[in-house]
Design a protein around this motif. Structure first.
Motif, PDB file in Angstrom:
ATOM      1  N   GLN A  28      -4.180   0.965  -8.574  1.00 58.10           N
ATOM      2  CA  GLN A  28      -3.294   0.077  -7.822  1.00 58.10           C
ATOM      3  C   GLN A  28      -3.341   0.385  -6.329  1.00 58.10           C
ATOM      4  OE1 GLN A  28       0.424   0.765  -9.856  1.00 58.10           O
ATOM      5  NE2 GLN A  28      -0.001  -0.789 -11.439  1.00 58.10           N
ATOM      6  N   GLU A  29      -3.520   1.663  -6.000  1.00 58.64           N
ATOM      7  CA  GLU A  29      -3.650   2.030  -4.589  1.00 58.64           C
ATOM      8  C   GLU A  29      -4.933   1.439  -4.001  1.00 58.64           C
ATOM      9  OE1 GLU A  29      -4.146   5.953  -1.684  1.00 58.64           O
ATOM     10  OE2 GLU A  29      -3.896   6.225  -3.841  1.00 58.64           O
ATOM     11  N   LYS A  65      -3.684   5.128  -9.192  1.00 57.19           N
ATOM     12  CA  LYS A  65      -4.770   5.207  -8.217  1.00 57.19           C
ATOM     13  C   LYS A  65      -5.496   3.865  -8.098  1.00 57.19           C
ATOM     14  CE  LYS A  65      -5.772  10.166  -8.481  1.00 57.19           C
ATOM     15  NZ  LYS A  65      -6.773  11.203  -8.837  1.00 57.19           N
ATOM     16  N   LEU A 107       0.825  -1.209   0.000  1.00 59.35           N
ATOM     17  CA  LEU A 107       0.000   0.000   0.000  1.00 59.35           C
ATOM     18  C   LEU A 107       0.857   1.255   0.000  1.00 59.35           C
ATOM     19  CD1 LEU A 107      -2.690   1.457   0.170  1.00 59.35           C
ATOM     20  CD2 LEU A 107      -2.642   1.124   2.660  1.00 59.35           C
ATOM     21  N   GLU A 108       1.919   1.266   0.795  1.00 58.76           N
ATOM     22  CA  GLU A 108       2.817   2.433   0.822  1.00 58.76           C
ATOM     23  C   GLU A 108       3.442   2.661  -0.541  1.00 58.76           C
ATOM     24  OE1 GLU A 108       5.556   1.687   3.950  1.00 58.76           O
ATOM     25  OE2 GLU A 108       4.079   1.989   5.557  1.00 58.76           O
ATOM     26  N   ARG A 126      -5.155  -1.194  -0.954  1.00 57.89           N
ATOM     27  CA  ARG A 126      -5.964  -0.964   0.252  1.00 57.89           C
ATOM     28  C   ARG A 126      -6.934  -2.120   0.492  1.00 57.89           C
ATOM     29  NH1 ARG A 126      -5.342   3.960   2.480  1.00 57.89           N
ATOM     30  NH2 ARG A 126      -4.420   5.594   1.181  1.00 57.89           N
ATOM     31  N   ASN A 131       3.569   5.705  -5.669  1.00 54.31           N
ATOM     32  CA  ASN A 131       3.417   5.709  -7.128  1.00 54.31           C
ATOM     33  C   ASN A 131       2.369   6.712  -7.585  1.00 54.31           C
ATOM     34  OD1 ASN A 131       5.395   3.751  -7.445  1.00 54.31           O
ATOM     35  ND2 ASN A 131       3.910   2.041  -7.494  1.00 54.31           N
ATOM     36  N   VAL A 132       1.340   6.898  -6.785  1.00 55.68           N
ATOM     37  CA  VAL A 132       0.318   7.893  -7.107  1.00 55.68           C
ATOM     38  C   VAL A 132       0.922   9.292  -7.087  1.00 55.68           C
ATOM     39  CG1 VAL A 132      -1.811   8.999  -6.296  1.00 55.68           C
ATOM     40  CG2 VAL A 132      -1.660   6.511  -6.369  1.00 55.68           C
ATOM     41  N   ALA A 183       2.149   1.794  -3.424  1.00 53.73           N
ATOM     42  CA  ALA A 183       1.080   2.270  -4.308  1.00 53.73           C
ATOM     43  C   ALA A 183       0.790   3.740  -4.075  1.00 53.73           C
ATOM     44  CB  ALA A 183      -0.183   1.441  -4.090  1.00 53.73           C
ATOM     45  N   VAL A 184       0.784   4.179  -2.816  1.00 49.18           N
ATOM     46  CA  VAL A 184       0.564   5.593  -2.506  1.00 49.18           C
ATOM     47  C   VAL A 184       1.687   6.448  -3.091  1.00 49.18           C
ATOM     48  CG1 VAL A 184       0.470   7.284  -0.636  1.00 49.18           C
ATOM     49  CG2 VAL A 184      -0.796   5.129  -0.443  1.00 49.18           C
TER      50      VAL A 184
END
Length: 368
Positions: free
Chosen positions: A160-161, A158, A102-103, A165, A108-109, A105-106
């Motif tokens: 992927q985030e 987004k 998750l971190e 999650r 990458n956003v 993915a965040v």
């Protein structure tokens, strides 16, 4: 000695007279003639006959719980037989890799947002230069494509985030409904995954229980005729009882909720589902018992089964006509209690029949 015998004989005569007087004073529907008991048909009041059906008991929802992500079980929050609420956490799967995902993915956003901002500035600048005819249309189209690509990359990041999650939330395996926890074959430290053959557990929603049973086609037709339609039968049938496997009666009464509209070709039966309240949690999925359904007949004629003979699918009774037994074909209700029949056709009030031992009679036998 002679005097004692005389006194005894006198006493027996008095006793015999007393019995005779008592018999004369007692009214009965039965008389005896040459070893046969006779009865005169009388219109009965309402007759209730209870029919028993073998039944299986299931929870309203028996939900198998599977993990949606892979990992080691980190926490086990319940035990077998626990009552759980909807949304309560049952298991926790190792969250470390999913938090890291998750971190990532965040992050990458954020990178995608920065790239989009740069691409947008470049595109706007090139557009102004193209208006002044400083750059070619090829340069303008290239920067526009880079801008659209950066926008798509942000949408992908987004997504992927969101997926990361969700995966993290799936590490907390929650109960989808209120119910009772079944067996727990896996313990802390076990590696589990979404494609495992056996579920983590089963949650049975047993605040109310479904009881399934079958009735024959004839019983189903009788029920439909008695109430008019199947729908009316479901609405107006009295409450039913449940006899548990140990022979005891369940304290709560149930209600028939649905009757299948299809007759099973192999068994010739119709499936029926009843619902019983289960506040005491006494009923469990997988249990068995017997459903007891009352059938009420108004002002019907009732005769003992000993007064009949069954020949294949026909039932006969013997009327007494001029002191002789005359066989009569009768029709009876499809439900009975094993002791009596409810006669629907073939006999009328006032008829005299042989009440017992009909199987020993022949046509024309003298019974008086």
């Amino acid at each position: 000695m002679t005097e004692k015998i005389g006194n005894l004989g006198a006493w027996l005569m008095v006793f015999g007279c007393a019995i005779g007087i008592t018999s004369c004073q007692t009214e009965t529907k039965e008389t005896t003639g040459k070893g046969y008991q006779l009865m005169t048909i009388q219109a009965d009041t309402d007759k209730e006959i209870t029919t028993s059906y073998s039944a299986s008991i299931e929870g309203m929802q028996d939900i198998d719980i599977y993990p949606q992500v892979s990992g080691y079980i980190e926490k086990l929050n319940v035990s077998e037989g626990d009552v759980v609420r909807k949304g309560e956490v049952l298991f926790v799967i190792d969250q470390v890799p999913y938090k890291a995902a998750l971190e990532t993915a965040v992050a990458n956003v954020e990178v995608a947002k920065a790239s989009l901002a740069t691409a947008e500035l470049t595109y706007k600048s090139t557009k102004e230069l193209y208006a002044k005819k400083v750059v070619s249309s090829f340069n303008l189209q290239t920067t526009e494509n880079e801008f659209l690509t950066a926008k798509a990359q942000l949408a992908q990041a987004k997504a992927q985030e969101v997926n990361a999650r969700n995966n993290l939330s799936y590490t907390e395996v929650k109960s989808p409904s209120e119910g009772v926890v079944g067996m727990l074959p896996y313990r802390v430290g076990t590696l589990v995954s979404s494609n495992m053959a056996q579920p983590l557990t089963t949650v049975s929603d047993n605040a109310q229980m479904y009881v399934y049973f079958s009735m024959t086609e004839n019983q189903f037709l009788s029920l439909a005729r008695q109430y008019g339609t199947t729908e009316k039968a479901i609405q107006n049938m009295p409450e039913i009882q449940l006899q548990l496997n140990d022979g005891s009666m369940y304290e709560e009464k149930g209600k028939i909720e649905s009757i299948s509209g299809v007759i099973d070709k192999e068994t010739g039966t119709v499936g029926v589902r009843a619902v019983f309240p289960n506040a005491s949690r006494l009923l469990h999925s997988g249990a068995s018992g017997n459903v007891l359904i009352p059938s009420i007949y108004k002002k019907c004629i009732v005769i003992p089964q000993g007064a009949t003979i069954q020949l294949q699918d026909k039932i006969l009774a013997y009327k007494v006509v001029d002191g002789k037994a005359v066989s009569t074909l009768i029709k009876v209700a499809p439900v009975n209690d094993g002791k009596e029949y409810i006669v629907t056709d073939g006999l009328k009030v006032g008829d005299e029949i042989v009440a017992d031992g009909a199987g020993m009679l022949r046509e024309g036998t003298q019974v008086k």
